[in-house]
Design a protein around this motif. Structure first.
Motif, PDB file in Angstrom:
ATOM      1  N   ALA B  14       0.844  -1.196   0.000  1.00 27.43           N
ATOM      2  CA  ALA B  14       0.000   0.000   0.000  1.00 27.43           C
ATOM      3  C   ALA B  14       0.877   1.243   0.000  1.00 27.43           C
ATOM      4  CB  ALA B  14      -0.912  -0.001   1.220  1.00 27.43           C
ATOM      5  N   LYS B  15       0.277   2.347  -0.380  1.00 24.21           N
ATOM      6  CA  LYS B  15       1.005   3.606  -0.473  1.00 24.21           C
ATOM      7  C   LYS B  15       1.322   4.167   0.904  1.00 24.21           C
ATOM      8  CE  LYS B  15       0.857   7.146  -3.974  1.00 24.21           C
ATOM      9  NZ  LYS B  15       1.370   6.469  -5.164  1.00 24.21           N
ATOM     10  N   GLU B  16       0.263   4.339   1.696  1.00 24.62           N
ATOM     11  CA  GLU B  16       0.468   4.955   3.005  1.00 24.62           C
ATOM     12  C   GLU B  16      -0.719   4.653   3.904  1.00 24.62           C
ATOM     13  OE1 GLU B  16       0.608   9.169   2.469  1.00 24.62           O
ATOM     14  OE2 GLU B  16      -1.141   9.176   1.200  1.00 24.62           O
ATOM     15  N   ALA B  17      -0.544   4.991   5.178  1.00 24.26           N
ATOM     16  CA  ALA B  17      -1.650   4.870   6.130  1.00 24.26           C
ATOM     17  C   ALA B  17      -1.759   6.217   6.820  1.00 24.26           C
ATOM     18  CB  ALA B  17      -1.346   3.776   7.140  1.00 24.26           C
ATOM     19  N   MET B  82       3.079  -6.757   5.222  1.00 22.23           N
ATOM     20  CA  MET B  82       2.607  -5.537   4.576  1.00 22.23           C
ATOM     21  C   MET B  82       3.773  -4.556   4.403  1.00 22.23           C
ATOM     22  SD  MET B  82      -0.367  -2.768   5.592  1.00 22.23           S
ATOM     23  CE  MET B  82       0.454  -1.876   6.921  1.00 22.23           C
ATOM     24  N   ARG B  83       3.801  -3.922   3.234  1.00 26.60           N
ATOM     25  CA  ARG B  83       4.794  -2.851   3.033  1.00 26.60           C
ATOM     26  C   ARG B  83       4.065  -1.569   2.663  1.00 26.60           C
ATOM     27  NH1 ARG B  83       6.862  -0.109  -1.335  1.00 26.60           N
ATOM     28  NH2 ARG B  83       8.893   0.843  -1.002  1.00 26.60           N
ATOM     29  N   LEU B  84       4.446  -0.485   3.329  1.00 24.08           N
ATOM     30  CA  LEU B  84       3.932   0.835   2.988  1.00 24.08           C
ATOM     31  C   LEU B  84       5.020   1.576   2.220  1.00 24.08           C
ATOM     32  CD1 LEU B  84       2.382   1.991   6.394  1.00 24.08           C
ATOM     33  CD2 LEU B  84       1.161   1.063   4.413  1.00 24.08           C
ATOM     34  N   GLU B  85       4.595   2.308   1.194  1.00 24.15           N
ATOM     35  CA  GLU B  85       5.581   3.106   0.469  1.00 24.15           C
ATOM     36  C   GLU B  85       6.118   4.210   1.367  1.00 24.15           C
ATOM     37  OE1 GLU B  85       4.609   4.919  -3.471  1.00 24.15           O
ATOM     38  OE2 GLU B  85       3.936   2.863  -3.857  1.00 24.15           O
ATOM     39  N   LYS B  86       5.210   4.803   2.138  1.00 25.71           N
ATOM     40  CA  LYS B  86       5.596   5.892   3.034  1.00 25.71           C
ATOM     41  C   LYS B  86       5.513   5.377   4.477  1.00 25.71           C
ATOM     42  CE  LYS B  86       4.092  10.620   3.932  1.00 25.71           C
ATOM     43  NZ  LYS B  86       2.971  10.674   4.875  1.00 25.71           N
ATOM     44  N   PRO B  87       6.613   5.464   5.229  1.00 23.64           N
ATOM     45  CA  PRO B  87       6.589   4.957   6.608  1.00 23.64           C
ATOM     46  C   PRO B  87       5.548   5.680   7.454  1.00 23.64           C
ATOM     47  CG  PRO B  87       8.832   5.508   5.922  1.00 23.64           C
ATOM     48  CD  PRO B  87       7.926   6.007   4.846  1.00 23.64           C
ATOM     49  N   VAL B  88       5.005   4.986   8.443  1.00 25.23           N
ATOM     50  CA  VAL B  88       4.032   5.600   9.339  1.00 25.23           C
ATOM     51  C   VAL B  88       4.672   5.743  10.728  1.00 25.23           C
ATOM     52  CG1 VAL B  88       2.935   3.414  10.081  1.00 25.23           C
ATOM     53  CG2 VAL B  88       1.601   5.521  10.066  1.00 25.23           C
TER      54      VAL B  88
END
Lengths: 91, 154
Positions: B14-17, B82-88
């Protein structure tokens, strides 16, 4: 043999990973140690030679006479763990 | 282990959370989809993190969301990726608590969980695997990383 506990909040995640990292570190240092992982609640009744945990939990556990308390934020870095053990055990 | 994520469809890219709570809900989706966990599991984890702090960050950029062994909404034993493009961020004051890779743990069988965690730990101790996972963008990347770094030499 050294008795070692790795401690986390509920004993199924971080402490288990930490146990594996710590076991590898001891093996490479050539030290015999029995490492078991445990949750913070159960730890109250444990009396290990060495306790390894997160900085946050270490505050709850506190220093105890005769016990070496080691903290880490990284649970998979075996080389950093080796250095911490060396320092704590005066190797 | 990475091949297992792909075969069982236990993965999400996913892109981001919008915040860490949403990231945890997203990280549980693939486990909910095949009934490994119930929909209450994500909230159990969020409650635990709110109570105890971000104990699920095990190294820079990597989180292992989980609640307690034998949580009430866990029906099978598995790990999801799960991998996010932008870290949360889990802690606005501590950038070391930003997470980009999530390995969500579900356990109702301690032996199987131990086996999973041993394989997980073997994988995470390899820096080049973690580095490659941070750059992965789809299931084909997981398979390629598995073959390159984790499969036994042919």
């Amino acid at each position: 043999m050294l008795k070692v506990n790795t401690v986390c909040i509920n004993g199924m995640g971080s402490s288990l990973i930490l146990k594996m990292t710590v076991e590898k570190a001891f093996k490479e240092l050539g030290i015999e140690a029995s490492v078991s992982h445990i949750d913070a609640g159960q730890f109250k009744g444990c009396h290990p030679d060495v306790c390894i945990t997160t900085p946050a939990l270490a505050k709850n556990i506190g220093e105890r006479p005769g016990m070496i308390l080691i903290t880490t934020k990284n649970f998979t870095d075996k080389d950093a763990m080796k250095e911490k053990l060396k320092e704590a055990l005066h190797l | 282990m990475l091949r297992e994520f792909v075969e069982k469809k236990h993965y999400l890219f996913a892109k981001e959370a919008k915040d860490w709570q949403e990231a945890i809900r997203m990280s549980c989706k693939s486990l909910e989809a095949d009934g490994t966990v119930g929909t209450g599991y994500a909230q159990e984890i969020i409650d635990c993190v709110e109570k105890y702090g971000p104990y699920i960050i095990i190294m820079p950029k990597v989180a292992i969301p989980h609640s307690q062994e034998g949580g009430t909404s866990v029906y099978k034993t598995a790990i999801a990726f799960m991998r996010l493009e932008k870290p949360v961020s889990f802690d606005p004051e501590d950038p070391e608590k930003d997470a980009q890779l999530f390995f969500t743990l579900a356990s109702c069988d301690p032996n199987q969980h131990l086996d999973n965690m041993m394989r997980f730990s073997e994988m995470m101790i390899k820096e080049d695997v973690v580095e490659a996972l941070l750059g992965a963008s789809g299931p084909e990347d997981l398979l390629a990383i598995q073959e390159k770094y984790l499969d036994p030499e042919k």
